[in-house]
Design an enzyme around this catalytic site. Structure first.
Site, PDB file in Angstrom:
ATOM      1  N   ASP A  83      60.368 -34.095  -0.467  1.00 54.08           N
ATOM      2  CA  ASP A  83      61.228 -32.918  -0.434  1.00 54.08           C
ATOM      3  C   ASP A  83      62.160 -32.891  -1.641  1.00 54.08           C
ATOM      4  O   ASP A  83      62.365 -33.906  -2.327  1.00 54.08           O
ATOM      5  CB  ASP A  83      62.050 -32.912   0.854  1.00 54.08           C
ATOM      6  CG  ASP A  83      62.312 -31.505   1.381  1.00 54.08           C
ATOM      7  OD1 ASP A  83      62.208 -30.547   0.590  1.00 54.08           O
ATOM      8  OD2 ASP A  83      62.631 -31.366   2.583  1.00 54.08           O
TER       9      ASP A  83
ATOM     10  N   ASP B 212      60.079 -22.875   4.960  1.00 52.60           N
ATOM     11  CA  ASP B 212      60.650 -23.372   6.210  1.00 52.60           C
ATOM     12  C   ASP B 212      60.568 -22.314   7.305  1.00 52.60           C
ATOM     13  O   ASP B 212      60.777 -22.626   8.483  1.00 52.60           O
ATOM     14  CB  ASP B 212      62.113 -23.768   5.999  1.00 52.60           C
ATOM     15  CG  ASP B 212      62.264 -25.098   5.280  1.00 52.60           C
ATOM     16  OD1 ASP B 212      61.266 -25.834   5.169  1.00 52.60           O
ATOM     17  OD2 ASP B 212      63.377 -25.399   4.822  1.00 52.60           O
TER      18      ASP B 212
END
Length: 726
Positions: A470, A539
């Site tokens: 990430d 997301d």
């Protein structure tokens, strides 16, 4: 001194000889030709870019895209600033003596065969007065109809020079009009497609965010030539930059309605200081030219990516269960062990442990602390990662883990020990994005640290099967204590430092699958995907929103590179609808399985089995986008296997109007001579397939010309049809 004079005279003689010799250079795929030609002034110009002509001698009939060599209208292949270039240049430099001008003249070119399908053309350009050299590279992929362009810049001046423009590519077009499709958005609303006409002047698409560069705009575009981009017809240029950092695309329409397209690193705050003898290599600009719309362009890019760029492009992908929506930061070994049992129950390949497993002095209980301290939290995981890997192995599943190694919380041991490793201003108040700062990857010590995060986990746990990498923060507070008086190099050297780390990881662990994540789709480029098997699109996992997001990304990326998870973001959507949307791509789950009803749990298990049976069609097949979600209340796409023996048709009703008139969906890519049996698959337990067409046989010709009535007036309703040739 005499030798020096003779050398200069010899160089001038060579240049003079070059100036009168005309060279024509053809860079071709099976369908597209880019033709360059030298002029009497020794400089290199674009002669042609368009459909490949059958007879190569026909290129001699072309009129170059220039009226003269001095009126500013020349289509120079790599125009420089400070000369008669009246429009945006590709290259700009400040020499040791302060001069801002360079004139690049053709010296030589070389064509070499990389493989039966790939050729690489190298063109050497040099300045007469300064020891500056630019090499233009073009790699042509014949079958996939893709061209990759980049440059190498070097010099032998006595001191460093500053380059303030260093494009990867310059392309020219002459059409009646131009229409740009750009892909913009933000967190949880990525790749919104919008099309605008290009008229006189400049339109720029760029990013200045550094690490999470794709947050607001994606590094790819489509230009419709003569008309708006369409799925199945018309000329389009589709281009993307392979660079995990700041990018800029410039579209400039001049006074004669010529279009210039300049692509490369964004030179914003990056007038790069280049030492003598060093080479500055730009990232690749990757483009395809299609005469049959964006659908054909996308399929060419997908094929090219699987064949040449995507890590393990033709390999399988792991289905998974992620813990984030079930637990957030609140978990321990017992909770994780129970989730591994659920992983096995679902039938997916792997359990993925997300954020929250690390740090002890500042335990990772939320996103305000602990980032940078990559040891397991003893209170949560007393037996560390090895115990989790063993638990997964006992259940017969693989184990993967989340990391964010480029970032640091100020509340961490790493920050306490190495504040000099962090990009931050020494004399101003700090700005925090998501309570974190960015590590300075231009620093070799930081590169070593980031590599060791992965290497330590892999050395301790050789069975570790997957990393979710990430990157949640853009670069803020931009200052490098490592680069000192070369702060202008930071944006570029940060990305190069990242690649050095990823090169080492790939060399030591070549078969390690990794997901490229950046708070969602903050990193979506083909240089990053050299090192990652897939990327996290967003997301936002609401299936309705994902239909738009996945449609946008599919313009440039194959399905197997796009991770899509079934979650609880939209409780109004059925579990079937959510699964049918995620099954377009690389399937995963991030959901509390125990909260599902028994029949929903059974459906998830059967859907995983179905997906495993048909996923090769999705991963390796040709994609056809049939009905756009942007054009109404429904959407549909399909995948056709290479032999045209099998195909999958996905159809979704989003929010149709009451009593809405519905049209059949016409298939594409099938063999018109073949007969196909149509079966509805991925049904809920006890549900009946659509009687109108289920288990019936149709010709490919019928399915493509007449189609099937697959849409309904039910909200958030979906169907998957399997077509099998008989």
């Amino acid at each position: 001194m005499r030798k020096k004079v003779l050398s200069i005279l010899f160089f001038l003689i060579v240049v003079a000889h070059t100036a009168v010799r005309s060279e024509t250079i053809q860079i071709t795929t099976n369908e597209t030709a880019l033709v360059l030609q030298t002029a009497s002034n020794g400089r290199l110009y674009q002669l042609y870019l368009g459909p490949r002509l059958r007879n190569v001698n026909d290129y001699t009939n072309l009129v170059p895209g220039m009226k003269s060599k001095t009126d500013g209208q020349a289509w120079e292949a790599y125009p420089v600033s400070g000369t008669e270039t009246f429009f945006e240049p590709a290259f700009g430099i400040r020499h040791n003596d302060g001069n801002l001008t360079t004139v690049l003249q053709y010296v030589s070119h070389n064509v070499k065969k990389i493989s039966d399908d790939v050729t690489e053309t190298e063109i050497v350009l040099k300045d007469q007065l300064y020891p500056v050299q630019v090499k233009l590279f073009y790699r042509a992929f014949a079958k996939d109809n893709v061209i990759e362009a980049w440059t190498e810049i070097s010099h032998k001046e006595k001191k460093p020079v500053n380059i303030n423009n260093y494009a990867s590519s310059m392309l020219y077009w002459k059409r009646s009009g131009y229409y740009l499709t750009e892909f913009s958005g933000d967190w949880a609303k990525e790749v919104n497609m919008s099309t605008v006409p290009l008229s006189f002047g400049k339109k720029m698409i760029d990013s200045k965010l550094g690490s999470r560069a794709d947050l607001h705009v994606s590094p790819f575009f489509t230009v419709g030539l003569g008309e708006k981009p369409a799925e199945d017809h018309g000329e389009v240029l589709m281009g993307t930059l392979g660079w995990t950092g700041n990018f800029r695309f410039t579209f400039e329409v001049d006074n004669e309605n010529n279009l210039r397209v300049i692509s490369g690193i964004n030179p914003y705050a990056s007038d790069y200081t280049l030492d003598p003898g060093k080479t500055f290599t730009t990232p690749s600009f990757i483009f395809t030219f299609s005469t049959r719309g964006t659908g054909k362009g996308s399929r060419d890019l997908h094929s090219w990516a699987r064949n040449y760029r995507l890590k393990d492009g033709h390999g399988d992908r792991l289905t998974l269960l992620n813990n984030w929506e079930s637990t957030g930061f609140d978990f321990n070994e017992t909770k994780l062990d129970s989730l591994m049992v659920e992983t096995k129950y679902l039938g997916v390949d792997m359990f993925l442990l997300d954020d929250g497993w690390f740090a002890n002095k500042f335990p990772r209980k939320d996103d305000t602390q602990g980032l940078g301290d990559w040891e397991p939290t003893k209170s949560k995981l007393p037996n560390g990662v090895p115990a989790l890997v063993k638990a997964a192995t006992r259940e017969g599943v693989k184990f993967g883990i989340w990391i964010e190694p480029e970032m640091v919380n100020p509340k961490s041991e790493l920050f306490e020990k190495h504040p000099d490793w962090v990009i931050m201003l020494p004399n101003r108040e700090r700005y925090y994005y998501r309570n974190q700062l960015v590590l300075d990857l231009s620093n070799p010590a930081v590169q070593e640290h980031v590599f060791n995060v992965v290497d330590h986990l892999m050395t301790e746990n050789p069975q570790l099967a997957y990393f979710k990498w990430d990157c949640n923060s853009p670069i803020t507070n931009i200052y490098s204590s490592w680069l000192k008086d070369r702060q202008n190099n930071l944006y570029v050297d940060y990305v190069r430092g990242l690649y050095k780390v990823l090169d080492r990881i790939k060399a030591k662990y070549p078969d390690l699958p990794m997901m490229l994540c950046s708070g969602g789709g903050g990193r979506t480029d083909y240089e990053g995907l050299r090192y990652f098997t897939e990327f996290w699109c967003s997301d936002n996992t609401d299936p309705v929103e994902r239909l738009f997001i996945q449609w946008g990304y599919s313009q440039f990326f194959p399905a197997k590179s796009m991770a899509a998870h079934v979650t609880s973001w939209n409780h109004a959507a059925s579990i079937k609808f959510r699964l049918d949307v995620a099954m377009q791509c690389k399937l995963g789950f991030d959901i509390n399985v125990k909260e599902l009803r028994p029949e929903e749990q059974e459906f998830c298990k059967s859907a995983v089995a179905t997906y495993n049976r048909v996923k090769n069609i999705i991963f390796e097949g040709d994609q056809y986008r049939l009905v756009s979600p942007y054009e109404g209340n429904h959407t549909s796409l399909m995948y056709v296997g290479g032999s045209k023996q099998q195909a999958l048709l996905f159809a979704y009703d989003i929010f149709p109007r009451f009593g809405e008139s519905l049209l059949p969906v016409k298939c594409q890519g099938l063999d018109p001579e073949k007969k196909y049996r149509v079966r509805e698959i991925n049904l809920m337990p006890g549900a009946s397939p659509a009687a109108a067409f289920n288990d019936k046989v149709y010709s490919g010709d019928y399915l493509m010309k007449v189609g099937l009535d697959v849409f309904s007036t039910n909200k958030m309703h979906s169907r998957i049809l399997e077509l099998t040739a008989e």
